[in-house]
Design a protein around this motif. Structure first.
Motif, PDB file in Angstrom:
ATOM      1  N   ASN A 189       0.730  -1.124   0.014  1.00  0.00           N
ATOM      2  CA  ASN A 189      -0.079   0.117   0.041  1.00  0.00           C
ATOM      3  C   ASN A 189       0.921   1.228   0.001  1.00  0.00           C
ATOM      4  O   ASN A 189       1.716   1.469   0.933  1.00  0.00           O
ATOM      5  CB  ASN A 189      -1.065  -0.231   1.156  1.00  0.00           C
ATOM      6  N   LYS A 216      -5.130   0.254   0.741  1.00  0.00           N
ATOM      7  CA  LYS A 216      -6.193   0.800   1.882  1.00  0.00           C
ATOM      8  C   LYS A 216      -5.072   1.467   2.679  1.00  0.00           C
ATOM      9  O   LYS A 216      -3.893   0.967   2.862  1.00  0.00           O
ATOM     10  CB  LYS A 216      -6.594  -0.486   2.478  1.00  0.00           C
ATOM     11  N   HIS A 217      -5.692   2.332   3.482  1.00  0.00           N
ATOM     12  CA  HIS A 217      -4.951   3.237   4.369  1.00  0.00           C
ATOM     13  C   HIS A 217      -6.164   3.663   5.190  1.00  0.00           C
ATOM     14  O   HIS A 217      -7.182   3.901   4.857  1.00  0.00           O
ATOM     15  CB  HIS A 217      -4.230   4.365   3.926  1.00  0.00           C
ATOM     16  N   SER A 218      -5.738   3.818   6.772  1.00  0.00           N
ATOM     17  CA  SER A 218      -6.786   4.430   7.457  1.00  0.00           C
ATOM     18  C   SER A 218      -6.330   6.006   7.808  1.00  0.00           C
ATOM     19  O   SER A 218      -7.330   6.734   8.176  1.00  0.00           O
ATOM     20  CB  SER A 218      -6.511   3.972   8.797  1.00  0.00           C
ATOM     21  N   THR A 264       1.312   7.543   5.348  1.00  0.00           N
ATOM     22  CA  THR A 264       0.256   6.815   5.358  1.00  0.00           C
ATOM     23  C   THR A 264       0.343   6.011   6.580  1.00  0.00           C
ATOM     24  O   THR A 264       1.473   5.383   6.600  1.00  0.00           O
ATOM     25  CB  THR A 264       0.097   6.331   4.159  1.00  0.00           C
ATOM     26  N   ASN A 266      -1.859   2.493   8.610  1.00  0.00           N
ATOM     27  CA  ASN A 266      -2.581   1.246   8.406  1.00  0.00           C
ATOM     28  C   ASN A 266      -3.662   1.613   9.665  1.00  0.00           C
ATOM     29  O   ASN A 266      -3.577   2.312  10.511  1.00  0.00           O
ATOM     30  CB  ASN A 266      -2.072   0.099   8.396  1.00  0.00           C
ATOM     31  N   GLU A 267      -4.589   0.416   9.684  1.00  0.00           N
ATOM     32  CA  GLU A 267      -5.663   0.418  10.664  1.00  0.00           C
ATOM     33  C   GLU A 267      -5.155   0.332  12.095  1.00  0.00           C
ATOM     34  O   GLU A 267      -5.867   0.668  13.170  1.00  0.00           O
ATOM     35  CB  GLU A 267      -6.655  -0.682  10.463  1.00  0.00           C
ATOM     36  N   GLN A 268      -3.851  -0.095  12.225  1.00  0.00           N
ATOM     37  CA  GLN A 268      -3.206  -0.503  13.656  1.00  0.00           C
ATOM     38  C   GLN A 268      -2.437   0.902  14.014  1.00  0.00           C
ATOM     39  O   GLN A 268      -1.701   0.914  15.046  1.00  0.00           O
ATOM     40  CB  GLN A 268      -2.398  -1.667  13.594  1.00  0.00           C
ATOM     41  N   GLN A 270       0.216   2.178  12.330  1.00  0.00           N
ATOM     42  CA  GLN A 270       1.355   1.849  12.046  1.00  0.00           C
ATOM     43  C   GLN A 270       1.704   2.595  10.615  1.00  0.00           C
ATOM     44  O   GLN A 270       0.902   2.516   9.849  1.00  0.00           O
ATOM     45  CB  GLN A 270       1.927   0.264  11.989  1.00  0.00           C
ATOM     46  N   GLU A 272       2.924   3.185   7.177  1.00  0.00           N
ATOM     47  CA  GLU A 272       3.147   2.049   6.002  1.00  0.00           C
ATOM     48  C   GLU A 272       4.188   2.605   5.033  1.00  0.00           C
ATOM     49  O   GLU A 272       4.901   2.084   4.507  1.00  0.00           O
ATOM     50  CB  GLU A 272       1.825   1.830   5.125  1.00  0.00           C
TER      51      GLU A 272
END
Length: 595
Positions: A189, A216-218, A264, A266-268, A270, A272
């Motif tokens: 990602n 995907k990215h949060s 960017t 992630n959902e955790q 962290q 990316e």
């Protein structure tokens, strides 16, 4: 297209160096699938470099057709679970790339990068092989344009299969891998692209950005850092703007750069991917008779130049780039045009840093025969296929160079047959696509026609003209230059009412040739020649720039009017000054009403 960078997430591996090289003398390599195994009967070849001047063989220097490059590489263990991209800075003019015998990419156009995701083609923990077939043939569907001339001779004057490459431009058709070949990684990602535009409000700078994210990215966090590493702004989202109070502007001669750091998550939570994009806060506009940078009138002083040096040809040479920039500053120049093709990304990044202003030109050169009866814009020459490639080159150039603050204007062609009726719909489309791709910068086209016959000047924002009074017309008649130039300049302004840059003017000069009174090819003649042009430029308030042709002597094809290349340089090919360099320095570093 983002330039490959090293940071805490991304890594870059430069494959520059000595590659295996083979000339495809009988055009059999693709048929015999040379890419399917290691190349045989090879010689060593430097990358990046033109191959033409490196060997001692005329048959290699003058080869028309395919040549083959190959080298092996390994993928570091730390690159597991990463996207792996193979990127070619440029291949002149057509290329097919294979990795481990599998085709990875094809590209047309010799001056812009291309890349391929080779994640699924490489073998981890073992030797990998990249093979690139590069072809230097030019036809009317290419930029630059050309023709392949074949000879069918029943009398046996020419060998069987003999052919020549006809080119309609005055620089050598250097060939090969001219810019670095690099491997780089991104996360799966990843940040695909970033577009930055800037504005000025009072003492504040406005930085607007747009990101393209793949996968995907949060969350996307954007931070703006100054040149000293201090954070001056932060926001979130794939698009938005940041305001910098008391902003330090990117200005000619002072290339102040901020850094836009995009991250960017992630959902955790962290991180990316991240990318640091240099940003120069500046504005450009054309209004009335003037060109403005940061709301200040700007007068272009400088050159047309080439990527050209001994042995390396058109290949990237960081030392030559630095030498050239030091000479530009020494002589008092503030700008140059990338005649007649986009220059290397490394040079553009250096121009950002050094505060040199650039007119960025697409490789649309050779589209004119200087003849009212021999047309260029017709079905069997410059046609729909040419236009398609032209538009692609424009879009790719802007995609690569859109974020460079040094780039203040796009040049869509050099010395095209703008007198022809069919040139109108052609360049109308080119201008339309250029403005849509980047509405933030002015557009020009470099002209050689008379204003009375031109049909295109109304489409662009600035008129650029190449004129050689006293050289290609009225040769040696210095006393006529000012008179002719006055008429030319007034003709353009009266017709279009737009500011004018003299984008080329110059005389061939052999370093060390001296004569008084001055005669053509002597150093005294070059100095007096330029002075006669300047008398005209200084009279007209709509003249906003002067770019001497050329910065340095450069290689051309052999010809009766070329003594081992074009000698119009103010510097020799080895970057030593001719007498005119000191005259230009005196002019450009003096107090002057225009600057």
């Amino acid at each position: 297209m983002l330039y490959p960078i090293d940071n805490g997430i991304r890594e870059v591996k430069d494959l520059s160096g000595i590659w295996n090289f083979r000339v495809d003398e009988r055009d059999e390599g693709k048929k015999q699938q040379w890419y399917s195994q290691k190349l045989e009967q090879t010689m060593p070849m430097a990358v990046p470099a033109s191959y033409n001047d490196i060997t001692t063989e005329a048959s290699i220097r003058d080869h028309i057709g395919d040549v083959w490059y190959e080298r092996s590489f390994y993928i570091p263990a730390s690159w597991s679970d990463r996207r792996i991209i193979l990127r070619v800075g440029s291949a002149t003019h057509h290329a097919v790339m294979w990795v481990n015998g599998q085709e990875a990419a094809r590209h047309k156009g010799g001056f812009l990068p291309f890349e391929a995701d080779i994640t699924d083609q490489i073998v981890r923990g073992a030797e990998n092989r990249v093979t690139i077939a590069v072809n230097n043939e030019l036809d009317w569907t290419c930029l630059p344009s050309g023709e392949i001339k074949t000879y069918e001779d029943a009398e046996g004057r020419y060998p069987e299969g003999y052919k020549t490459q006809e080119t309609f431009f005055d620089f050598y058709n250097y060939s090969g891998l001219h810019r670095p070949v690099k491997l780089y990684t991104t996360p799966k990602n990843y940040i695909r692209d970033i577009t930055v535009t800037t504005a000025i409000q009072g003492t504040s700078g406005i930085v607007q950005y747009q990101c393209e994210i793949s996968g995907k990215h949060s969350k996307v966090v954007v931070r703006l850092m100054d040149a000293e590493g201090n954070q001056v702004g932060e926001t979130e989202g794939i698009h938005g703007q940041l305001t910098v109070e008391q902003a330090k502007l990117w200005e000619p001669g002072r290339g102040y750069l901020y850094s836009l750091a995009v991250e960017t998550f992630n959902e955790q939570g962290q991180i990316e991917d991240c990318y640091q994009q240099p940003v120069g806060i500046r504005t450009v506009r054309v209004e009335g008779k003037q060109f403005f940078i940061n709301n200040k009138p700007f007068y272009f002083k400088g050159f047309g130049k080439h990527e050209d040096s001994d042995a390396r040809g058109r290949g990237l040479d960081e030392a030559i780039n630095l030498k050239d920039f030091n000479l530009l500053k020494w002589i008092g120049a503030n700008s140059f045009r990338t005649a007649h093709y986009p220059y290397s990304e490394e040079l553009m990044r250096l121009a950002d840093r050094e505060g040199l202003v650039v007119i960025d030109e697409v490789p649309a050169v050779g589209m004119c025969f200087w003849s009212e009866t021999n047309t260029v814009f017709r079905e069997d020459r410059v046609n729909e296929k040419t236009l398609s490639h032209h538009l692609q080159a424009i879009q790719d150039m802007i995609a690569r160079d859109k974020n460079h603050p040094c780039v203040v204007m796009w040049s869509i062609a050099n010395e095209a047959a703008t007198n022809e009726e069919a040139a109108v719909p052609y360049f109308t489309k080119v201008v339309e696509v250029t403005r849509k791709q980047d509405p933030s910068r002015p557009i020009t086209i470099v002209q050689t026609m008379w204003p009375s016959v031109d049909r295109i000047g109304g489409l662009v924002d600035v008129i650029c003209i190449n004129k050689y009074f006293g050289w290609y017309s009225d040769h040696g008649k210095l006393s006529l230059i000012e008179r002719h130039m006055d008429r030319e300049l007034l003709g353009w302004y009266e017709r279009y009412g737009k500011p004018v840059i003299i984008s080329e003017y110059g005389a061939d000069t052999i370093a060390g040739f001296h004569q008084i009174p001055p005669v053509a090819f002597s150093e005294e003649f070059q100095s007096e020649y330029l002075n006669e042009f300047h008398k005209s430029f200084d009279k007209h308030d709509f003249v906003i720039g002067e770019h001497v042709w050329a910065f340095a002597d450069f290689a051309t094809k052999q010809g009766l009017t070329r003594v081992i290349g074009n000698r119009k340089g103010i510097f020799t090919r080895q970057r030593q000054p001719k007498a005119a360099a000191f005259k230009l320095q005196q002019r450009w570093k003096s107090e002057h009403p225009k600057w």
